[in-house]
Design a protein around this motif. Structure first.
Motif, PDB file in Angstrom:
ATOM      1  N   GLN A 138     -16.664   1.947  -0.209  1.00  0.00           N
ATOM      2  CA  GLN A 138     -17.008   2.115   1.204  1.00  0.00           C
ATOM      3  C   GLN A 138     -15.976   1.502   2.138  1.00  0.00           C
ATOM      4  N   VAL A 139     -15.314   0.439   1.710  1.00  0.00           N
ATOM      5  CA  VAL A 139     -14.304  -0.186   2.575  1.00  0.00           C
ATOM      6  C   VAL A 139     -12.886   0.263   2.230  1.00  0.00           C
ATOM      7  N   GLY A 140     -12.758   1.279   1.378  1.00  0.00           N
ATOM      8  CA  GLY A 140     -11.451   1.845   1.070  1.00  0.00           C
ATOM      9  C   GLY A 140     -10.599   1.039   0.122  1.00  0.00           C
ATOM     10  N   LEU A 141     -11.231   0.241  -0.754  1.00  0.00           N
ATOM     11  CA  LEU A 141     -10.469  -0.599  -1.680  1.00  0.00           C
ATOM     12  C   LEU A 141     -10.816  -0.317  -3.137  1.00  0.00           C
ATOM     13  N   ALA A 142     -11.226   0.894  -3.419  1.00  0.00           N
ATOM     14  CA  ALA A 142     -11.657   1.227  -4.785  1.00  0.00           C
ATOM     15  C   ALA A 142     -10.556   0.996  -5.815  1.00  0.00           C
ATOM     16  N   GLY A 143      -9.317   1.182  -5.442  1.00  0.00           N
ATOM     17  CA  GLY A 143      -8.217   1.019  -6.382  1.00  0.00           C
ATOM     18  C   GLY A 143      -7.645  -0.387  -6.447  1.00  0.00           C
ATOM     19  N   TRP A 144      -8.286  -1.337  -5.776  1.00  0.00           N
ATOM     20  CA  TRP A 144      -7.724  -2.685  -5.678  1.00  0.00           C
ATOM     21  C   TRP A 144      -8.636  -3.743  -6.291  1.00  0.00           C
ATOM     22  N   ALA A 145      -9.591  -3.338  -7.065  1.00  0.00           N
ATOM     23  CA  ALA A 145     -10.605  -4.263  -7.578  1.00  0.00           C
ATOM     24  C   ALA A 145     -10.004  -5.405  -8.395  1.00  0.00           C
ATOM     25  N   HIS A 146      -8.915  -5.155  -9.114  1.00  0.00           N
ATOM     26  CA  HIS A 146      -8.355  -6.164 -10.020  1.00  0.00           C
ATOM     27  C   HIS A 146      -7.172  -6.924  -9.412  1.00  0.00           C
ATOM     28  N   HIS A 147      -6.872  -6.669  -8.148  1.00  0.00           N
ATOM     29  CA  HIS A 147      -5.824  -7.426  -7.467  1.00  0.00           C
ATOM     30  C   HIS A 147      -6.402  -8.746  -6.952  1.00  0.00           C
ATOM     31  N   MET A 156      -6.336  -5.782   4.483  1.00  0.00           N
ATOM     32  CA  MET A 156      -7.039  -5.575   3.215  1.00  0.00           C
ATOM     33  C   MET A 156      -7.898  -6.784   2.864  1.00  0.00           C
ATOM     34  N   ARG A 157      -7.391  -7.977   3.136  1.00  0.00           N
ATOM     35  CA  ARG A 157      -8.189  -9.174   2.874  1.00  0.00           C
ATOM     36  C   ARG A 157      -9.448  -9.192   3.737  1.00  0.00           C
ATOM     37  N   GLN A 158      -9.319  -8.734   4.992  1.00  0.00           N
ATOM     38  CA  GLN A 158     -10.507  -8.698   5.832  1.00  0.00           C
ATOM     39  C   GLN A 158     -11.491  -7.635   5.365  1.00  0.00           C
ATOM     40  N   ARG A 159     -11.000  -6.553   4.766  1.00  0.00           N
ATOM     41  CA  ARG A 159     -11.896  -5.558   4.172  1.00  0.00           C
ATOM     42  C   ARG A 159     -12.664  -6.158   2.992  1.00  0.00           C
ATOM     43  N   VAL A 160     -11.989  -6.996   2.214  1.00  0.00           N
ATOM     44  CA  VAL A 160     -12.674  -7.671   1.108  1.00  0.00           C
ATOM     45  C   VAL A 160     -13.765  -8.593   1.655  1.00  0.00           C
ATOM     46  N   ALA A 161     -13.446  -9.338   2.712  1.00  0.00           N
ATOM     47  CA  ALA A 161     -14.440 -10.233   3.316  1.00  0.00           C
ATOM     48  C   ALA A 161     -15.635  -9.437   3.850  1.00  0.00           C
TER      49      ALA A 161
END
Length: 281
Positions: A138-147, A156-161
Motif C-alpha cells: 500500500q505504501v509502494g515498498l513491496a520490493g524493499w522488505a529486506h532492505h 522511503m524511510r517515512q513511508r516505512v514509518a
C-alpha cells in the motif's frame, strides 16, 4: 509505536474504525530548567468526530505536540479529561504515531520495522508476514522488505514509518510534522499518498504541521492554536478526493489560505521567540 498488551488471538481488525476524541477543560504544564511550571495547554475544549482528518497549526511553543502526546496517553493532563471513544487514552495498536524523524530501528529490515508494531498481538508468523507485506504494498515498498533504513531515501524511510503506524489498523493516527524533513517534491508526493491511504482505511487523524498549505490540502478541519489555547476551529470544505494540484485550483483555497496565514503571522509577531527559538511545540 509500542507493542500491544492485547491478548493472543484477539481480533485487531476491530481497531480500524475511526475513534472519536473529546477534550474537556484540558490543561498541561511542564517544569522548565529553573524548576518553574510552564503551561503548554490551557483549558482546551474540543470534540473530534470519528474518521475526521484534523490538522493543528500554530507557531512553535503553542502546544501542538503536547496535544498529541496527551491523546496518545504518553502524558497525563494536569486538569480536565480526555476521552477516546468514551475511554481515557492509553498507548496501544488502536493508536498509530508518526514522527518527523522516522524513529526506525536501524538493525531491523523494512519488514522488521513494520512488523514491530504487530509483535505481542498473538499473530502467527504467516499472518504477521502477510499483514506486513500488504501494508508495504500500500505504501509502494513491496520490493524493499529486506532492505535496511540506511539503504533508503528520506521519503522511503517515512513511508516505512507510515506503514508501521498503519499496519495495526489503528482507529486513530497521530502525526507530528511527519513530512517536515522531506524535500518539497517528496513532501507533495507523500501528502497525496497519505490522502489515498486515509481514504482507504479512514482512521481519525490528528496532524500537526507548520504549513498552512499542507493543512488545507489534507484536513477536514484546521485547528489554530496559540499560547496553549484553541483560537480558531475552521471547517475545510474543499471537495474530496483531493490531490495537491487540484485543491489549489479551487475558488475557496486562496481566501482560506490568506485567512490562516494572517492568523499565524499575527501570532508569530506577537511572540517572535515562538518562531525562532523552537520552544516546546
Amino acid at each position: 509505536m509500542s507493542p500491544s498488551s492485547r491478548q493472543p488471538g484477539e481480533d485487531v481488525s476491530a481497531a480500524s474504525r475511526g475513534k472519536s476524541i473529546r477534550f474537556m477543560g484540558v490543561s498541561k504544564g511542564f517544569a522548565n530548567s529553573n524548576g518553574a511550571r510552564t503551561s503548554a495547554i490551557r483549558n482546551v475544549d474540543l470534540s473530534i468526530a470519528e474518521q475526521q482528518f484534523v490538522a493543528i497549526i500554530g507557531p512553535s511553543g503553542c502546544g501542538k505536540s503536547t496535544l498529541l502526546r496527551l491523546v496518545d496517553g504518553l502524558v497525563a493532563p494536569d486538569g480536565g479529561d480526555i476521552l477516546i471513544d468514551g475511554q481515557p487514552p492509553r498507548p496501544g495498536p488502536a493508536t498509530g504515531m508518526v514522527f518527523q524523524n522516522f524513529r526506525l530501528i536501524p538493525w531491523r529490515s523494512v519488514a522488521g520495522n513494520v512488523g514491530f508494531a504487530l509483535e505481542g498481538l498473538g499473530l502467527d508468523k504467516s499472518a504477521l508476514s502477510a499483514r506486513v507485506a500488504a501494508q508495504l504494498e500500500q505504501v509502494g515498498l513491496a520490493g524493499w522488505a529486506h532492505h535496511y533504513p540506511a539503504q533508503l531515501s528520506g521519503g522511503m524511510r517515512q513511508r516505512v514509518a507510515l506503514a508501521r503506524a498503519l499496519v495495526g489498523r489503528p482507529g486513530l493516527l497521530l502525526m507530528d510534522e511527519p513530512f517536515a524533513s522531506l524535500d518539497a517534491q517528496t513532501r507533495e508526493l507523500m501528502q497525496d499518498d497519505l490522502l489515498a491511504l486515509w481514504e482507504r482505511q479512514r482512521p481519525t487523524v490528528l496532524f500537526v504541521t507548520h504549513s498552512v498549505d499542507e493543512a488545507l490540502l489534507l484536513a477536514d478541519r484546521v485547528i489554530v492554536m496559540g499560547g496553549g489555547r484553541v483560537l480558531e476551529d475552521i471547517t475545510i470544505s474543499l471537495p474530496r478526493p483531493r490531490r495537491s494540484t487540484d485543491a489549489r485550483r479551487t475558488a475557496d483555497y486562496g481566501p482560506l489560505r490568506e485567512h490562516l496565514w494572517s492568523l499565524i503571522k499575527q501570532l508569530v509577531l506577537s511572540d517572535p521567540a515562538s518562531a525562532f527559538f523552537g520552544r516546546q511545540g
